[in-house]
Motif scaffolding. Structure first.
Motif, mmCIF file in Angstrom:
data_model
loop_
_atom_site.group_PDB
_atom_site.id
_atom_site.type_symbol
_atom_site.label_atom_id
_atom_site.label_comp_id
_atom_site.label_asym_id
_atom_site.label_seq_id
_atom_site.Cartn_x
_atom_site.Cartn_y
_atom_site.Cartn_z
ATOM 1 N N MET A 144 0.795 -1.201 0.000
ATOM 2 C CA MET A 144 0.000 0.000 0.000
ATOM 3 C C MET A 144 0.842 1.272 0.000
ATOM 4 O O MET A 144 0.344 2.305 -0.348
ATOM 5 N N THR A 145 2.064 1.197 0.399
ATOM 6 C CA THR A 145 2.845 2.426 0.541
ATOM 7 C C THR A 145 3.008 3.186 -0.765
ATOM 8 O O THR A 145 3.124 4.396 -0.744
ATOM 9 N N ALA A 146 2.986 2.518 -1.898
ATOM 10 C CA ALA A 146 3.117 3.217 -3.173
ATOM 11 C C ALA A 146 1.937 4.139 -3.426
ATOM 12 O O ALA A 146 2.044 5.108 -4.149
ATOM 13 N N SER A 147 0.813 3.857 -2.816
ATOM 14 C CA SER A 147 -0.382 4.676 -3.001
ATOM 15 C C SER A 147 -0.776 5.407 -1.724
ATOM 16 O O SER A 147 -1.897 5.862 -1.585
ATOM 17 N N ALA A 148 0.124 5.499 -0.778
ATOM 18 C CA ALA A 148 -0.120 6.200 0.489
ATOM 19 C C ALA A 148 -1.255 5.590 1.289
ATOM 20 O O ALA A 148 -1.916 6.268 2.045
ATOM 21 N N GLY A 149 -1.471 4.299 1.144
ATOM 22 C CA GLY A 149 -2.524 3.625 1.891
ATOM 23 C C GLY A 149 -1.957 2.787 3.014
ATOM 24 O O GLY A 149 -0.751 2.559 3.100
ATOM 25 N N GLN A 150 -2.856 2.326 3.878
ATOM 26 C CA GLN A 150 -2.453 1.488 4.998
ATOM 27 C C GLN A 150 -3.467 0.365 5.140
ATOM 28 O O GLN A 150 -4.669 0.610 5.232
ATOM 29 N N THR A 151 -2.982 -0.871 5.146
ATOM 30 C CA THR A 151 -3.858 -2.013 5.359
ATOM 31 C C THR A 151 -4.234 -2.060 6.828
ATOM 32 O O THR A 151 -3.369 -2.047 7.697
ATOM 33 N N VAL A 152 -5.541 -2.107 7.107
ATOM 34 C CA VAL A 152 -5.994 -2.117 8.493
ATOM 35 C C VAL A 152 -6.676 -3.424 8.882
ATOM 36 O O VAL A 152 -6.927 -3.668 10.060
ATOM 37 N N LYS A 153 -6.968 -4.269 7.891
ATOM 38 C CA LYS A 153 -7.589 -5.552 8.204
ATOM 39 C C LYS A 153 -7.368 -6.528 7.062
ATOM 40 O O LYS A 153 -7.488 -6.165 5.892
ATOM 41 N N ASN A 154 -7.022 -7.775 7.409
ATOM 42 C CA ASN A 154 -6.926 -8.866 6.439
ATOM 43 C C ASN A 154 -8.006 -9.878 6.768
ATOM 44 O O ASN A 154 -8.224 -10.195 7.934
ATOM 45 N N THR A 155 -8.667 -10.378 5.744
ATOM 46 C CA THR A 155 -9.754 -11.333 5.951
ATOM 47 C C THR A 155 -9.552 -12.586 5.119
ATOM 48 O O THR A 155 -10.464 -13.062 4.458
ATOM 49 N N GLY A 156 -8.358 -13.120 5.110
ATOM 50 C CA GLY A 156 -8.074 -14.298 4.303
ATOM 51 C C GLY A 156 -7.764 -13.906 2.881
ATOM 52 O O GLY A 156 -6.630 -13.606 2.548
ATOM 53 N N ASP A 157 -8.776 -13.878 2.032
ATOM 54 C CA ASP A 157 -8.539 -13.500 0.639
ATOM 55 C C ASP A 157 -8.924 -12.053 0.351
ATOM 56 O O ASP A 157 -8.996 -11.634 -0.793
ATOM 57 N N GLY A 158 -9.148 -11.273 1.390
ATOM 58 C CA GLY A 158 -9.502 -9.867 1.206
ATOM 59 C C GLY A 158 -8.796 -8.992 2.207
ATOM 60 O O GLY A 158 -8.115 -9.470 3.111
ATOM 61 N N PHE A 159 -8.943 -7.697 2.026
ATOM 62 C CA PHE A 159 -8.337 -6.764 2.967
ATOM 63 C C PHE A 159 -9.084 -5.437 2.931
ATOM 64 O O PHE A 159 -9.808 -5.140 1.989
ATOM 65 N N VAL A 160 -8.902 -4.666 3.978
ATOM 66 C CA VAL A 160 -9.422 -3.303 4.055
ATOM 67 C C VAL A 160 -8.215 -2.391 4.204
ATOM 68 O O VAL A 160 -7.343 -2.624 5.031
ATOM 69 N N ALA A 161 -8.170 -1.364 3.373
ATOM 70 C CA ALA A 161 -7.084 -0.392 3.432
ATOM 71 C C ALA A 161 -7.688 1.002 3.540
ATOM 72 O O ALA A 161 -8.789 1.250 3.050
ATOM 73 N N VAL A 162 -6.973 1.886 4.201
ATOM 74 C CA VAL A 162 -7.428 3.274 4.309
ATOM 75 C C VAL A 162 -6.430 4.178 3.586
ATOM 76 O O VAL A 162 -5.236 3.893 3.524
ATOM 77 N N PHE A 163 -6.961 5.254 3.049
ATOM 78 C CA PHE A 163 -6.169 6.218 2.292
ATOM 79 C C PHE A 163 -6.533 7.613 2.763
ATOM 80 O O PHE A 163 -7.631 7.840 3.266
ATOM 81 N N ASP A 164 -5.624 8.543 2.556
ATOM 82 C CA ASP A 164 -5.881 9.926 2.922
ATOM 83 C C ASP A 164 -6.883 10.592 1.978
ATOM 84 O O ASP A 164 -7.515 11.576 2.347
ATOM 85 N N SER A 165 -7.014 10.054 0.771
ATOM 86 C CA SER A 165 -7.958 10.645 -0.176
ATOM 87 C C SER A 165 -8.589 9.564 -1.034
ATOM 88 O O SER A 165 -8.011 8.485 -1.236
#
Length: 68
Positions: A1-22
């Motif tokens: 995620m760092t290339a897009s300024a995002g942060q992974t906040v949750k992994n769900t096996g085959d999925g994930f939730v990431a947050v971004f500033d915009s």
């Protein structure tokens, strides 16, 4: 995620939730992931390609019971 300024906040096996500033950063990351996957699987038969669904939600994260 760092290339897009995002942060992974949750992994769900085959999925994930990431947050971004915009929302723009989130969309750029989603498009980059889609394009990279399409390029890597382009030589495979269509029925064997991996297809990812992605969504961009413009809202605050809700934390409940130590979960998102």
């Amino acid at each position: 995620m760092t290339a897009s300024a995002g942060q992974t906040v949750k992994n769900t096996g085959d999925g994930f939730v990431a947050v971004f500033d915009s929302a723009r950063d989130a969309i750029q990351c989603a498009l980059a992931l889609q394009q990279a996957i399409a390029a890597r699987t382009s030589r495979q038969p269509a029925e064997q390609r991996v297809v990812f669904r992605m969504a961009v939600n413009v809202a605050d994260i809700i934390f409940e019971d130590n979960d998102i």
